[in-house]
Design a protein around this motif. Structure first.
Motif, PDB file in Angstrom:
ATOM      1  N   VAL B 124       0.843  -1.193   0.000  1.00 62.31           N
ATOM      2  CA  VAL B 124       0.000   0.000   0.000  1.00 62.31           C
ATOM      3  C   VAL B 124       0.881   1.246   0.000  1.00 62.31           C
ATOM      4  CG1 VAL B 124      -1.734   1.284   1.296  1.00 62.31           C
ATOM      5  CG2 VAL B 124      -1.864  -1.203   1.180  1.00 62.31           C
ATOM      6  N   ALA B 125       1.912   1.215   0.849  1.00 59.95           N
ATOM      7  CA  ALA B 125       2.804   2.373   0.945  1.00 59.95           C
ATOM      8  C   ALA B 125       3.501   2.634  -0.387  1.00 59.95           C
ATOM      9  CB  ALA B 125       3.839   2.142   2.053  1.00 59.95           C
ATOM     10  N   ARG B 126       3.888   1.551  -1.078  1.00 51.87           N
ATOM     11  CA  ARG B 126       4.584   1.749  -2.352  1.00 51.87           C
ATOM     12  C   ARG B 126       3.688   2.342  -3.416  1.00 51.87           C
ATOM     13  NH1 ARG B 126       8.131  -3.777  -2.769  1.00 51.87           N
ATOM     14  NH2 ARG B 126       9.361  -3.401  -0.899  1.00 51.87           N
ATOM     15  N   LEU B 127       2.372   2.147  -3.265  1.00 49.18           N
ATOM     16  CA  LEU B 127       1.447   2.782  -4.211  1.00 49.18           C
ATOM     17  C   LEU B 127       1.300   4.268  -3.928  1.00 49.18           C
ATOM     18  CD1 LEU B 127      -1.427   0.169  -4.552  1.00 49.18           C
ATOM     19  CD2 LEU B 127       0.346   0.742  -6.203  1.00 49.18           C
ATOM     20  N   GLY B 128       1.814   4.718  -2.797  1.00 48.48           N
ATOM     21  CA  GLY B 128       1.765   6.142  -2.500  1.00 48.48           C
ATOM     22  C   GLY B 128       0.789   6.524  -1.405  1.00 48.48           C
ATOM     23  N   VAL B 129       0.281   5.536  -0.681  1.00 51.80           N
ATOM     24  CA  VAL B 129      -0.597   5.836   0.456  1.00 51.80           C
ATOM     25  C   VAL B 129       0.210   5.608   1.735  1.00 51.80           C
ATOM     26  CG1 VAL B 129      -2.754   5.295   1.627  1.00 51.80           C
ATOM     27  CG2 VAL B 129      -2.592   5.077  -0.852  1.00 51.80           C
ATOM     28  N   VAL B 130       0.636   6.700   2.366  1.00 56.29           N
ATOM     29  CA  VAL B 130       1.516   6.595   3.518  1.00 56.29           C
ATOM     30  C   VAL B 130       0.812   7.153   4.740  1.00 56.29           C
ATOM     31  CG1 VAL B 130       3.696   7.357   4.503  1.00 56.29           C
ATOM     32  CG2 VAL B 130       3.606   6.630   2.137  1.00 56.29           C
ATOM     33  N   ARG B 131       0.982   6.477   5.866  1.00 58.99           N
ATOM     34  CA  ARG B 131       0.276   6.885   7.073  1.00 58.99           C
ATOM     35  C   ARG B 131       1.260   7.183   8.203  1.00 58.99           C
ATOM     36  NH1 ARG B 131      -1.872   2.115  10.456  1.00 58.99           N
ATOM     37  NH2 ARG B 131      -2.679   3.877  11.607  1.00 58.99           N
ATOM     38  N   ARG B 212       9.172  12.235   7.758  1.00 60.01           N
ATOM     39  CA  ARG B 212       9.647  10.947   7.256  1.00 60.01           C
ATOM     40  C   ARG B 212       8.667  10.371   6.238  1.00 60.01           C
ATOM     41  NH1 ARG B 212      10.301   6.992  12.047  1.00 60.01           N
ATOM     42  NH2 ARG B 212       8.105   6.655  11.633  1.00 60.01           N
ATOM     43  N   ALA B 213       7.381  10.506   6.550  1.00 61.97           N
ATOM     44  CA  ALA B 213       6.372  10.027   5.606  1.00 61.97           C
ATOM     45  C   ALA B 213       6.482  10.794   4.286  1.00 61.97           C
ATOM     46  CB  ALA B 213       4.981  10.188   6.203  1.00 61.97           C
ATOM     47  N   LEU B 214       6.809  12.068   4.374  1.00 59.42           N
ATOM     48  CA  LEU B 214       6.878  12.887   3.158  1.00 59.42           C
ATOM     49  C   LEU B 214       8.094  12.541   2.301  1.00 59.42           C
ATOM     50  CD1 LEU B 214       5.728  16.338   4.473  1.00 59.42           C
ATOM     51  CD2 LEU B 214       4.418  14.512   3.411  1.00 59.42           C
ATOM     52  N   MET B 215       9.115  11.941   2.919  1.00 65.01           N
ATOM     53  CA  MET B 215      10.289  11.527   2.153  1.00 65.01           C
ATOM     54  C   MET B 215       9.920  10.563   1.025  1.00 65.01           C
ATOM     55  SD  MET B 215      13.315  12.655   2.656  1.00 65.01           S
ATOM     56  CE  MET B 215      14.479  11.406   2.071  1.00 65.01           C
ATOM     57  N   LYS B 219       1.236  10.090  -2.439  1.00 62.48           N
ATOM     58  CA  LYS B 219       0.094  10.733  -3.102  1.00 62.48           C
ATOM     59  C   LYS B 219      -0.998  11.004  -2.085  1.00 62.48           C
ATOM     60  CE  LYS B 219       1.066   8.445  -7.440  1.00 62.48           C
ATOM     61  NZ  LYS B 219       0.792   7.181  -8.156  1.00 62.48           N
ATOM     62  N   VAL B 220      -1.101  10.100  -1.128  1.00 60.30           N
ATOM     63  CA  VAL B 220      -2.074  10.280  -0.050  1.00 60.30           C
ATOM     64  C   VAL B 220      -1.327  10.173   1.268  1.00 60.30           C
ATOM     65  CG1 VAL B 220      -4.128   9.367   1.065  1.00 60.30           C
ATOM     66  CG2 VAL B 220      -3.905   9.213  -1.408  1.00 60.30           C
ATOM     67  N   VAL B 221      -1.496  11.152   2.165  1.00 55.94           N
ATOM     68  CA  VAL B 221      -0.952  10.994   3.512  1.00 55.94           C
ATOM     69  C   VAL B 221      -2.103  10.892   4.488  1.00 55.94           C
ATOM     70  CG1 VAL B 221       1.367  11.943   3.387  1.00 55.94           C
ATOM     71  CG2 VAL B 221      -0.556  13.474   3.570  1.00 55.94           C
ATOM     72  N   THR B 251      -3.201  14.393  -1.348  1.00 51.62           N
ATOM     73  CA  THR B 251      -4.481  14.198  -0.699  1.00 51.62           C
ATOM     74  C   THR B 251      -4.181  13.921   0.772  1.00 51.62           C
ATOM     75  OG1 THR B 251      -5.283  13.203  -2.724  1.00 51.62           O
ATOM     76  CG2 THR B 251      -6.572  12.806  -0.736  1.00 51.62           C
ATOM     77  N   VAL B 252      -4.838  14.652   1.660  1.00 52.02           N
ATOM     78  CA  VAL B 252      -4.554  14.495   3.081  1.00 52.02           C
ATOM     79  C   VAL B 252      -5.806  14.027   3.809  1.00 52.02           C
ATOM     80  CG1 VAL B 252      -3.779  15.643   5.190  1.00 52.02           C
ATOM     81  CG2 VAL B 252      -2.866  16.360   2.973  1.00 52.02           C
ATOM     82  N   VAL B 253      -5.673  12.970   4.583  1.00 56.98           N
ATOM     83  CA  VAL B 253      -6.740  12.565   5.496  1.00 56.98           C
ATOM     84  C   VAL B 253      -6.144  12.639   6.886  1.00 56.98           C
ATOM     85  CG1 VAL B 253      -8.380  10.770   6.128  1.00 56.98           C
ATOM     86  CG2 VAL B 253      -7.587  10.942   3.772  1.00 56.98           C
ATOM     87  N   PHE B 254      -6.814  13.343   7.802  1.00 58.37           N
ATOM     88  CA  PHE B 254      -6.230  13.394   9.142  1.00 58.37           C
ATOM     89  C   PHE B 254      -7.301  13.262  10.207  1.00 58.37           C
ATOM     90  CE2 PHE B 254      -7.104  17.623  10.985  1.00 58.37           C
ATOM     91  CZ  PHE B 254      -7.787  18.183   9.920  1.00 58.37           C
ATOM     92  N   VAL B 255      -6.888  12.633  11.314  1.00 57.47           N
ATOM     93  CA  VAL B 255      -7.766  12.463  12.464  1.00 57.47           C
ATOM     94  C   VAL B 255      -7.411  13.545  13.456  1.00 57.47           C
ATOM     95  CG1 VAL B 255      -8.334  10.969  14.399  1.00 57.47           C
ATOM     96  CG2 VAL B 255      -7.956   9.983  12.145  1.00 57.47           C
TER      97      VAL B 255
END
Ligand SMILES: Nc1ncnc2c1ncn2[C@@H]1O[C@H](COP(=O)(O)OP(=O)(O)OP(=O)(O)O)[C@@H](O)[C@H]1O
Ligand SMILES: [Mg+2]
Lengths: 332, 342
Positions: B124-131, B212-215, B219-221, B251-255
């Protein structure tokens, strides 16, 4: 005084001998697994046993050349690592610990069992498999040599020299690995594997690589031991050796390239020095016979080692080479 | 504060933004997301003009408890979506499901039309969805800079054999280090680069985890409570960083629990309670929503106790203690007491 110098020489030889090489290779393997990657392999001795028996069985039982025996030993270690890692490395850390400790005991019992006797020769073990190896020595192996006041047979010297060369190569390999991005990933897995997963690394593959590499180094250790003693016997490969290697690693400093090497040399030096030293002191009456008899020495020296390790952990928890700042982070 | 700075390199996620509008690599994405969402109805499960993530019928239960049960949810590309809800609403569990850290009982979800259901976290992370994680995961015994470098994708030196030949990865490492230092500068951590991450403060760790996630050029954080435990001054700068991400086309999703923060930066807000999405809409629509008010202030544990309630709870607790003293060592006794305290 002269006796103590003799004891020192004997201990020096132990610290430089093939037993120390054996322990160092076990500990270097554990350092990859535990020190850098955070894997708990409590059965490192099983890999050593496969290494030693790989040569012994191939040469003595199957009549194969020495080099084939080396390859067989290494392949066996790789297979064992894969078998242990495949089911456990996706689970919590303790599963690997349990599986490895069981494998170490199980394999030893299997090798000494009656049903395995046709291959392993049971509890009597195998011998006479190192002639081809000894013949490779560039010096006369029938002679005795004196180095720094210690006496070595030519064959022993050859095993030891090859052993230390292996240790040097292994250390170079680890040094290259841990300062590379690969090393960064495994150290991160040690810290928190979920964080590493979230950054797109296949944690499972890295853990497997570390387990296999550590196991192969253990197998080399077992080979050195088998060649040094010129025999392979299941009961040489007691799992206590695994824990001795952990102790050596902690003494030298985990997650340091030279930690396991120096730790192992020191460990054997101290064990031997305590042994000979105590015997000398008992022999010349400095320690009264009523307090401690020569027969107790074998046990007492390990008590002393344990005491020393405890003091080390209190005053220098990072070991000899460790970074105190790094170790203290855990206490936060 | 950094909130007002123009971002250094708006093109990091540019290709992604370009799928929306080729001309819009500058300051426009923010307006784009807002504008695109203006005509969307304020109702649960409403379709978005350009969804990056689509969730369908995802449920996850732990024993008898249904932690997540989301019928349909779309996340607009290039926008900041705030995910709010009382404690235990299932926000973190939903994050875990979407990023492969947990498996659902039922349901499918996709990113850019690609189903993610069967993928492991690293895929999932390699597709660009990093959490990021609610409980920060700084790698304590690595330095701040090493933490950052770990985030970079496609590193040659991370393969076992190539690691042994430094020549194959040196150049890439240098480039990554430069990028890491640039990001650390933005997050005001550049002077800490050689310190162990374990010595950072809680707020600094949050910053580091985000950097680190931004490194990885995501595409989605997905940020799980990025402001929790961060002092107000630092919150302001973190908010600035989150807004910067949108400007870069991510794209940003945040709690987040702080409604002021949510109102300040979200283009769209999704409210969860007891595992379900109970409301969706732009920030200003949320405080008027009756379902939301009920979820937060209704019979829920977030509401302060009245004096009568307090007396009742106290009496029950005392009774439970008395009972427990009769049945010594009875573990169930202490359990019931905790139940009644709720
Ligand atoms: N691994 C688990 N095992 C059992 N129950 C769990 C597990 N993970 C979460 N839950 C339960 O699922 C529900 C949702 O938890 P979750 O962590 O998703 O809430 P949240 O919305 O993130 O809350 P918070 O705002 O407090 O972080 C809670 O009731 C929690 O107890
Ligand atoms: Mg949560």
């Amino acid at each position: 005084m002269g006796e103590l110098i003799d004891a020192f020489a004997v201990a020096l030889k132990a610290g430089l001998g093939f037993q120390a090489v054996f322990l160092a290779l076990l500990a270097i393997g554990i350092n990859v697994q535990f020190g850098y990657t955070g894997l708990l392999n409590f059965g490192q001795i099983a890999f050593a046993m496969l290494g030693g028996y790989g040569i012994a069985i191939s040469v003595s039982q199957w009549g194969l050349p020495f080099w084939v025996g080396v390859v067989v030993g290494l392949l066996a270690a790789v297979v064992l690592a894969l078998l242990l890692g495949l089911p456990t490395l996706r689970l919590r850390a303790d599963y690997l610990a349990i599986a490895t400790i069981a494998a170490a005991e199980g394999l030893r019992l299997l090798f000494r069992s009656v049903s395995a006797t046709p291959v392993t020769n049971g509890t009597r073990g195998l011998s006479g498999f190192n002639a081809e190896f000894v013949a490779l020595a560039p010096w006369d192996t029938a002679r005795r040599y004196g180095i720094l006041g210690t006496q070595w047979s030519g064959a022993e010297l050859w095993v030891t020299a090859v052993g230390w060369l292996l240790v040097a190569l292994a250390s170079l390999l680890i040094w290259l690995l841990v300062r590379s991005p690969w090393g960064r990933v495994v150290k991160s897995i040690r810290e928190d594997e979920d964080a590493v997963r979230a950054l797109g690394k296949n944690v499972y593959v890295y853990k497997m690589q570390a387990l296999v590499l550590g196991g192969v180094l253990g197998a080399f250790g077992g080979m050195v031991y088998a060649l040094g003693t010129a025999s392979a016997n299941p009961d040489q490969y007691q799992n206590a050796n695994t824990f001795l290697a952990y102790a050596a690693l902690i003494l030298g400093g985990a997650a340091r390239v030279l930690g396991p090497v120096i730790g192992s040399m020191l460990m054997y030096f101290i064990i031997q020095f305590a042994d000979t030293g105590l015997r000398t002191l008992i022999g010349n009456g400095v320690i009264p016979e009523g307090l401690l008899s020569a027969t107790d020495v074998a046990q007492i020296r390990f008590v002393l080692i344990g005491l020393g390790l405890m003091l080390l952990l209190v005053f220098r928890p990072q070991g000899i080479f460790g970074d105190r700042r790094e170790v203290m982070l855990d206490a936060r | 504060m950094p909130a007002d700075q123009t971002p250094g390199q708006p093109a990091a996620g540019g290709a992604h933004a370009a799928s929306l509008d080729p001309a819009a690599t500058g300051g426009a994405p923010r307006l784009l997301a807002r504008a695109a969402l203006r005509d969307v109805a304020w109702e649960v499960g409403v379709p978005k003009p350009d969804p990056a993530i689509v969730v369908d019928g995802v449920t996850r239960s732990f024993g008898g408890l249904t932690a997540v049960s989301v019928d349909h949810l779309e996340v607009q590309r290039g926008g900041i979506t705030g995910l709010i809800g009382p404690n235990g609403a299932g926000k973190t569990t939903l994050f875990n499901l979407l990023t492969g850290f947990d498996q659902p009982n039922t349901g499918t979800w996709s990113f850019d039309g690609r189903p993610l259901g069967k993928l492991a976290p690293h895929q999932v992370a390699r597709l660009g969805v990093v959490r990021t994680f609610q409980l920060t995961k700084a790698l304590s015994r690595l330095t701040v800079l090493q933490n950052m470098l770990l985030g970079a994708q496609g590193q040659k030196g991370e393969s076992f054999w190539r690691a042994l030949v430094p020549g194959t990865w040196r150049a890439q490492e240098r480039a990554n280090t430069e990028k890491a230092m640039e990001l650390l500068g933005r997050f005001k951590l550049d002077r800490k680069k050689d310190d162990f991450a374990g010595t950072l403060s809680g707020g600094q760790r949050k910053l580091l985890e985000m950097a680190r996630a931004l490194m990885s050029d995501p595409k989605v954080v997905m940020l799980d409570e990025p402001m929790a435990g961060v002092n107000p001054a630092l919150t302001q700068s973190l908010l600035g960083h989150v807004k910067d991400l949108r400007e870069e086309g991510m794209t940003v999703v945040f709690v987040e629990h702080d409604m002021d923060v949510v109102r300040d930066i979200s283009d769209w807000v999704v409210v969860m309670a007891a595992g379900k999405v109970i409301a969706e809409g732009p920030p200003q629509s949320i405080s008027q929503n009756q379902a939301v008010v009920d979820a937060y202030l209704g019979a829920h544990h977030d509401a302060p106790l009245t004096i009568e309630e307090e007396d009742r709870v106290l009496a029950e607790a005392e009774a439970a203690i008395a009972r427990e003293q009769h049945a010594e060592g009875d573990v169930i006794g202490s359990e019931t007491r905790r139940e009644e305290n709720r």
